[in-house]
Design a protein around this motif. Sequence first.
Motif, PDB file in Angstrom:
ATOM      1  N   UNK A 209      47.416  28.989  47.201  1.00 49.60           N
ATOM      2  CA  UNK A 209      46.199  28.925  46.357  1.00 49.60           C
ATOM      3  C   UNK A 209      45.094  29.707  47.122  1.00 49.60           C
ATOM      4  N   UNK A 210      44.762  29.791  48.245  1.00 48.56           N
ATOM      5  CA  UNK A 210      43.867  30.438  49.147  1.00 48.56           C
ATOM      6  C   UNK A 210      44.176  32.119  48.973  1.00 48.56           C
ATOM      7  N   UNK A 211      45.481  32.317  49.014  1.00 52.69           N
ATOM      8  CA  UNK A 211      45.699  33.739  48.994  1.00 52.69           C
ATOM      9  C   UNK A 211      45.459  34.281  47.435  1.00 52.69           C
ATOM     10  N   UNK A 212      45.944  33.323  46.609  1.00 51.49           N
ATOM     11  CA  UNK A 212      45.626  33.940  45.124  1.00 51.49           C
ATOM     12  C   UNK A 212      44.105  33.863  44.949  1.00 51.49           C
ATOM     13  N   UNK A 213      43.254  32.849  45.525  1.00 52.40           N
ATOM     14  CA  UNK A 213      41.794  33.117  45.135  1.00 52.40           C
ATOM     15  C   UNK A 213      41.313  34.375  45.901  1.00 52.40           C
ATOM     16  N   UNK A 214      41.856  34.900  47.178  1.00 46.69           N
ATOM     17  CA  UNK A 214      41.378  36.094  47.557  1.00 46.69           C
ATOM     18  C   UNK A 214      41.795  37.320  46.894  1.00 46.69           C
ATOM     19  N   UNK A 215      42.902  37.151  46.125  1.00 52.68           N
ATOM     20  CA  UNK A 215      43.407  38.250  45.339  1.00 52.68           C
ATOM     21  C   UNK A 215      42.441  38.308  44.019  1.00 52.68           C
ATOM     22  N   UNK A 216      42.151  37.174  43.527  1.00 60.86           N
ATOM     23  CA  UNK A 216      40.802  37.039  42.355  1.00 60.86           C
ATOM     24  C   UNK A 216      39.744  37.804  42.960  1.00 60.86           C
ATOM     25  N   UNK A 217      39.146  37.421  43.774  1.00 62.30           N
ATOM     26  CA  UNK A 217      37.741  37.802  44.428  1.00 62.30           C
ATOM     27  C   UNK A 217      37.876  39.434  44.761  1.00 62.30           C
ATOM     28  N   UNK A 218      39.066  39.758  45.426  1.00 67.48           N
ATOM     29  CA  UNK A 218      39.053  41.292  45.512  1.00 67.48           C
ATOM     30  C   UNK A 218      39.183  42.133  44.470  1.00 67.48           C
ATOM     31  N   UNK A 219      40.046  41.565  43.263  1.00 68.69           N
ATOM     32  CA  UNK A 219      40.115  42.362  42.084  1.00 68.69           C
ATOM     33  C   UNK A 219      38.899  42.430  41.401  1.00 68.69           C
ATOM     34  N   UNK A 220      37.909  41.325  41.389  1.00 68.95           N
ATOM     35  CA  UNK A 220      36.748  41.067  40.730  1.00 68.95           C
ATOM     36  C   UNK A 220      35.845  42.189  41.414  1.00 68.95           C
ATOM     37  N   UNK A 221      35.801  42.002  42.529  1.00 67.91           N
ATOM     38  CA  UNK A 221      34.921  43.271  43.419  1.00 67.91           C
ATOM     39  C   UNK A 221      35.336  44.729  43.066  1.00 67.91           C
ATOM     40  N   UNK A 222      36.458  44.815  43.049  1.00 68.16           N
ATOM     41  CA  UNK A 222      36.731  46.261  42.698  1.00 68.16           C
ATOM     42  C   UNK A 222      36.563  46.464  41.166  1.00 68.16           C
ATOM     43  N   UNK A 223      36.797  45.612  40.431  1.00 66.31           N
ATOM     44  CA  UNK A 223      36.435  46.056  38.991  1.00 66.31           C
ATOM     45  C   UNK A 223      35.121  46.312  38.801  1.00 66.31           C
ATOM     46  N   UNK A 224      34.158  45.414  39.591  1.00 67.65           N
ATOM     47  CA  UNK A 224      32.687  45.646  39.259  1.00 67.65           C
ATOM     48  C   UNK A 224      32.150  46.960  40.088  1.00 67.65           C
ATOM     49  N   UNK A 225      32.870  47.558  40.920  1.00 65.85           N
ATOM     50  CA  UNK A 225      32.468  48.785  41.651  1.00 65.85           C
ATOM     51  C   UNK A 225      33.212  49.892  40.917  1.00 65.85           C
ATOM     52  N   UNK A 226      34.321  49.866  40.402  1.00 68.20           N
ATOM     53  CA  UNK A 226      34.991  51.104  39.846  1.00 68.20           C
ATOM     54  C   UNK A 226      34.486  51.480  38.590  1.00 68.20           C
ATOM     55  N   UNK A 227      34.187  52.503  38.221  1.00 69.57           N
ATOM     56  CA  UNK A 227      33.316  52.865  37.208  1.00 69.57           C
ATOM     57  C   UNK A 227      34.354  53.941  36.279  1.00 69.57           C
ATOM     58  N   UNK A 228      34.374  53.576  34.791  1.00 67.70           N
ATOM     59  CA  UNK A 228      35.094  54.592  34.161  1.00 67.70           C
ATOM     60  C   UNK A 228      34.375  54.695  32.786  1.00 67.70           C
ATOM     61  N   UNK A 229      34.236  55.676  31.960  1.00 70.07           N
ATOM     62  CA  UNK A 229      33.481  55.962  31.027  1.00 70.07           C
ATOM     63  C   UNK A 229      31.839  55.614  31.142  1.00 70.07           C
ATOM     64  N   UNK A 230      31.601  55.766  32.377  1.00 72.65           N
ATOM     65  CA  UNK A 230      29.917  55.372  32.809  1.00 72.65           C
ATOM     66  C   UNK A 230      29.593  53.866  32.941  1.00 72.65           C
ATOM     67  N   UNK A 231      30.614  53.050  32.920  1.00 71.72           N
ATOM     68  CA  UNK A 231      30.261  51.885  33.096  1.00 71.72           C
ATOM     69  C   UNK A 231      31.465  51.052  34.071  1.00 71.72           C
ATOM     70  N   UNK A 232      30.873  50.058  34.595  1.00 69.80           N
ATOM     71  CA  UNK A 232      32.046  49.208  35.550  1.00 69.80           C
ATOM     72  C   UNK A 232      33.205  48.851  34.751  1.00 69.80           C
ATOM     73  N   UNK A 233      34.523  48.938  35.216  1.00 73.35           N
ATOM     74  CA  UNK A 233      35.737  48.482  34.250  1.00 73.35           C
ATOM     75  C   UNK A 233      35.589  47.182  34.098  1.00 73.35           C
ATOM     76  N   UNK A 234      34.777  46.467  34.835  1.00 73.50           N
ATOM     77  CA  UNK A 234      34.885  44.941  34.634  1.00 73.50           C
ATOM     78  C   UNK A 234      34.123  44.689  33.337  1.00 73.50           C
TER      79      UNK A 234
END
Length: 252
Positions: free
Chosen positions: A101-126
Motif C-alpha cells: 500500500x505504501x509503495x502504491x501510494x508513492x506511485x500515485x503521488x509521483x504520477x500526480x506530481x509528474x502529470x501536473x508539471x508535464x505540459x502538452x498543448x499548452x496545459x498540464x497533462x493532468x
Amino acid sequence: GKRFISHASVADYVVVFAVTNPGAEKPSRRLSAILVETDRPGFAVTRVEHKMGLRGSPTAELAFDGLRVPVANRLGEEGQGFAIAMKTFERSRPGIAAQAVGIAQGAVEAAAAYANQRRQFGHPIAELQMVQALLADMDAATEAARQLLYTACAEIEAGGGEAARWAAIAKLVAGDNVRVAASTKDEKFARLPKASELKIGEDSAFVHFTSNNTVEGTQWQAFPKTDKPYVCDMSSDIMWRPFDVSPFGLIY
C-alpha cells in the motif's frame, strides 16, 4: 540447508520447520517447528544474499551439519509445524500488504506530481480526461487496498475466526494493486528528462518483493485441467479452491 531466510545472519535464534514424522497420513502433520540457537555447534550461515533493496532485512543461507537439539526446543507438539507456520501468516502477511500500500501510494503521488508539471498543448497533462482517469483508477485501487488492510488488522486484533482469510486477502489485493500502480506510473508517467527526481522506476525491487510468489506465502494462480480457474489457498489444508469469478484481478 535453508535458503532465503530473513534476518538469519543477525538472529540469536531461528525457527526451523523440519520433517519429524514422515509416516504421518496427512502431509501437513509431518512437520514440526524447532527453536535453534545460532551459537549451537553445527549451525552456520554460509551466504548472505546481495539484494537490490531491503538491505535492512538481511537474507541468508543456513547450513546444519550434525546439529542436534533437545526435545525441549520443539515448539508445540510433534506434527504441529505446518499449523504454526500458517498461524504466523496472520501477522506477517498484513505487513507485506502495508508495504505494498505504501509503495502504491508513492506511485500515485509521483504520477500526480509528474502529470501536473508535464505540459502538452499548452496545459498540464493532468487536465486531460484520460490522464485524470488513470490517476483516479490508481488512487481508488490503492485506497481500496488500504481500507481492506485496515479491516484485516482490526479483525485479526479482535481474534476473529477468519483472521487467516483476512490476512491472505489483504496481501493478495494489495500485492496485485502495487504491480498495477507501479507499472502505470513507470509506463504512463515516465517521459520526463529528470524522471529520477520523481523516483520513476526506482521502486521495482520493492514492488517485486511485496507482490511476488515467495514472500509470506504464495500469490499466484494456476489452471489445472478444469473449466474453472483455481487459486492456491495456503491458509488451510485445502490447497486448491475454485473461483467462478475473480473479483481481485487474478485471471489475466
